[in-house]
Write an enzyme that holds these catalytic residues in place. Structure first.
Site, short mmCIF file in Angstrom:
data_model
loop_
_atom_site.label_atom_id
_atom_site.label_comp_id
_atom_site.label_asym_id
_atom_site.label_seq_id
_atom_site.Cartn_x
_atom_site.Cartn_y
_atom_site.Cartn_z
N SER A 114 5.83 -2.96 -8.01
CA SER A 114 6.26 -4.30 -8.43
C SER A 114 5.12 -4.99 -9.15
CB SER A 114 6.71 -5.14 -7.22
OG SER A 114 5.61 -5.54 -6.43
N ARG A 160 3.60 -9.06 -10.16
CA ARG A 160 3.67 -10.47 -9.81
C ARG A 160 2.86 -11.27 -10.81
NH1 ARG A 160 1.68 -9.90 -4.70
NH2 ARG A 160 -0.37 -9.57 -5.61
N ASN A 189 -10.06 8.45 -3.28
CA ASN A 189 -8.63 8.10 -3.23
C ASN A 189 -7.99 8.83 -2.05
OD1 ASN A 189 -9.25 7.08 -5.84
ND2 ASN A 189 -7.13 7.36 -6.44
N ASP A 225 -7.05 -2.76 -10.67
CA ASP A 225 -6.74 -3.62 -9.53
C ASP A 225 -7.69 -3.40 -8.36
OD1 ASP A 225 -5.65 -1.12 -8.83
OD2 ASP A 225 -3.59 -1.83 -8.91
#
Length: 518
Positions: free
Chosen positions: A24, A26, A306, A247
């Site tokens: 998603s 935002r 990761n 991010d």
């Protein structure tokens, strides 16, 4: 307080953060004033990949539309000082000579990179790649995606490569650039020099002209194009500020650390676990342990691994919800807490867990493959996933500390995973270190505060972190239980899956729930 003539009724400057995750996106407004920092989510939209005949792609036009709608909502929430964009890493779009996008960008989970690493030119093997970029060997690293992409017919018409956040900034402003924290994830960035590696790009047979000039967080990226201003209702004079566009880099900038020696886990779709360093660690031991060196804010290095994170839980939930076989998340976590501890353990980074699909069945297959009794109750599966993630967090933090010669005294767990009290407590129990959980919206906070810092409203990185620690809700977890239980769990996994976790074992004696991370 007035910045460029803009302030809200309380004298705080308003910034718009576009924050796109794997499931998603935002748009969030952040209000920054003396000793104050508030976020408001003004628009959320789905990020739904599309499978085309030639592979799995991102619906980047849909993301762009959602971003514009979000910026319109942000403008209705108060005058906006500037805009910043962050997304996941490694994926990119190619532009032709006219600046037109050559097809939808590939998704990093697309299978087209399988086997590419073994077909690279001489002098571009794993050791040579690590000596330059210092990246964990992952099949979706940009360098492997590009080598697969160059076999396509459209390659000859490509003139510019833009990573996902840079592509969106380009559509907002018309400017072309490559933000360094995201560029450092490509495998084509010199981890020591902090520049594109012309030598490696040449050895791979790629055109150097594909790679645009680098930008640091805080640099101006341009102003809104007229048609963007019309679509969003924002003034055309609204600046777009370069933030830490990966991010995870924005999330780590927002770690509320007041101590120097800390470990971080940015936990969402992926868990990115490691340390913040002043220089990369490019030793052969580091490469063998599969650690990555990514650029952070102010020249720092995010030394991390990761780990397949909350993706495992979210994929399980999707399967159960379709079949009506499990309650909501709160119910699942309650059942997990009541399930038998240490009943089963998985390696979260097993390749079978990478692609979308029937995750509960894959977990069962892994357990059978490793001689364990499969667990079928959803609560027991969730407990297995969360305990295995906590163990992977421990393994990664300990390995990073050993390889970097550091001794962290606390783990800061940020992103959506920080809302999961079981995961936070079990990470503290497994690691033997206190865990500070939060902020959950670390990525958006880092995005907003780097914009604010560019306008002189926030000081250096420690000052930025102190503001977050003073204004955001945090939870603290103290280790409890018997650490030998976790030792036995680690030993069981190592014995049942030789080599799968050897990097962590050798070194001992690494966004919001919708997709922080790659």
């Amino acid at each position: 307080m007035t910045v460029n003539g803009y302030a809200d009724g309380a004298g705080r400057a308003v910034f718009a953060a576009v924050d796109l995750g794997a499931t998603s996106g935002r748009v969030i407004t952040g209000r920054v004033g003396p000793g104050t920092l508030d976020l408001v989510e003004v628009h959320r939209f789905a990020n739904t990949p599309v499978r085309l005949p030639d592979g799995l792609r991102w619906d980047v036009a849909g993301l762009y539309r959602g971003m514009l709608e979000g910026l319109r909502a942000a403008g209705q929430n108060g005058p906006v000082v500037s805009v910043g964009v962050d997304t996941w890493a490694v994926d990119y779009g190619l532009l032709d000579a006219d600046g037109a996008l050559l097809g939808l960008p590939f998704h990093y989970r697309d299978a087209r990179t399988a086997g590419v690493a073994g077909r690279l030119p001489e002098g571009c093997g794993p050791a040579e790649l690590y000596a330059v970029g210092g990246l964990q060997h992952l099949p979706f690293n940009t360098v492997f995606q590009l080598m697969a992409h160059r076999e396509s017919a459209q390659w000859d018409t490509a003139r510019t490569l833009l990573l996902m956040p840079d592509l969106l900034v380009h559509w907002l402003t018309g400017s072309v650039g490559a933000e360094v924290t995201n560029a450092s994830t490509t495998g084509l960035f010199d981890a020591r020099a902090g520049t594109w590696s012309d030598a490696l790009i040449g050895r791979l047979g790629l055109e150097r002209s594909l790679f645009p000039p680098l930008r640091e967080p805080g640099a101006p990226a341009g102003r809104l194009l007229p048609h963007v201003a019309e679509a969003t209702g924002l003034p055309a004079s609204t600046p777009v500020t370069t933030v830490a566009s990966h991010d995870t880099a924005s999330a780590v900038a927002a770690v509320p650390a007041t101590e120097e020696d800390f470990a971080f886990i940015s936990c969402g779709t992926w868990s990115l676990a490691g340390l913040e360093l002043d220089a990369p660690v490019l030793s052969e031991e580091s490469r063998a342990a599969d650690f990555t060196n990514e650029r952070g804010v102010d020249g720092t290095v995010r030394y991390l691994r990761n780990i397949m994170g909350m993706w495992l839980l979210e994929e399980c939930r999707r399967v159960w919800e379709r079949s009506g076989a499990a309650p909501g998340l709160d119910g699942l976590l309650s059942r997990a807490a009541a399930s038998r501890p240490f009943a089963a353990v998985i390696d979260p980074d097993d390749p079978s867990f990478l692609a979308p699909g029937d995750m509960p069945s894959r977990i069962g297959a892994f357990l059978r493959r490793t001689g364990q009794q499969p667990v079928s109750d959803p609560g027991a599966v969730v407990r297995c996933v969360l305990e295995s993630l906590a163990l992977a967090h421990r393994r990664t933090v300990r390995a990073a500390a050993a390889l970097a010669g550091r001794a962290p005294t606390r783990i800061h767990l940020v992103g959506g995973g920080s809302r999961n009290a079981l995961l936070c407590q079990w990470t503290a129990d497994a690691s033997g270190l206190p865990v500070t959980a939060g902020p959950a919206e670390a990525t958006a906070l880092g995005n907003v505060l780097l914009q604010a810092r560019a306008r002189g409203l926030v000081g250096d990185l420690p000052a930025l972190r102190r503001l977050i620690a003073a204004t955001q809700p945090l939870r603290h977890y103290t280790p409890r239980g018997n650490p030998r239980d976790w030792d036995r769990m680690e030993a069981r996994l190592t014995a049942e899956r030789p080599g799968a976790v050897a990097a962590g074992a050798d070194a001992e004696g690494n966004g919001e729930g919708d997709g922080r991370g790659v």
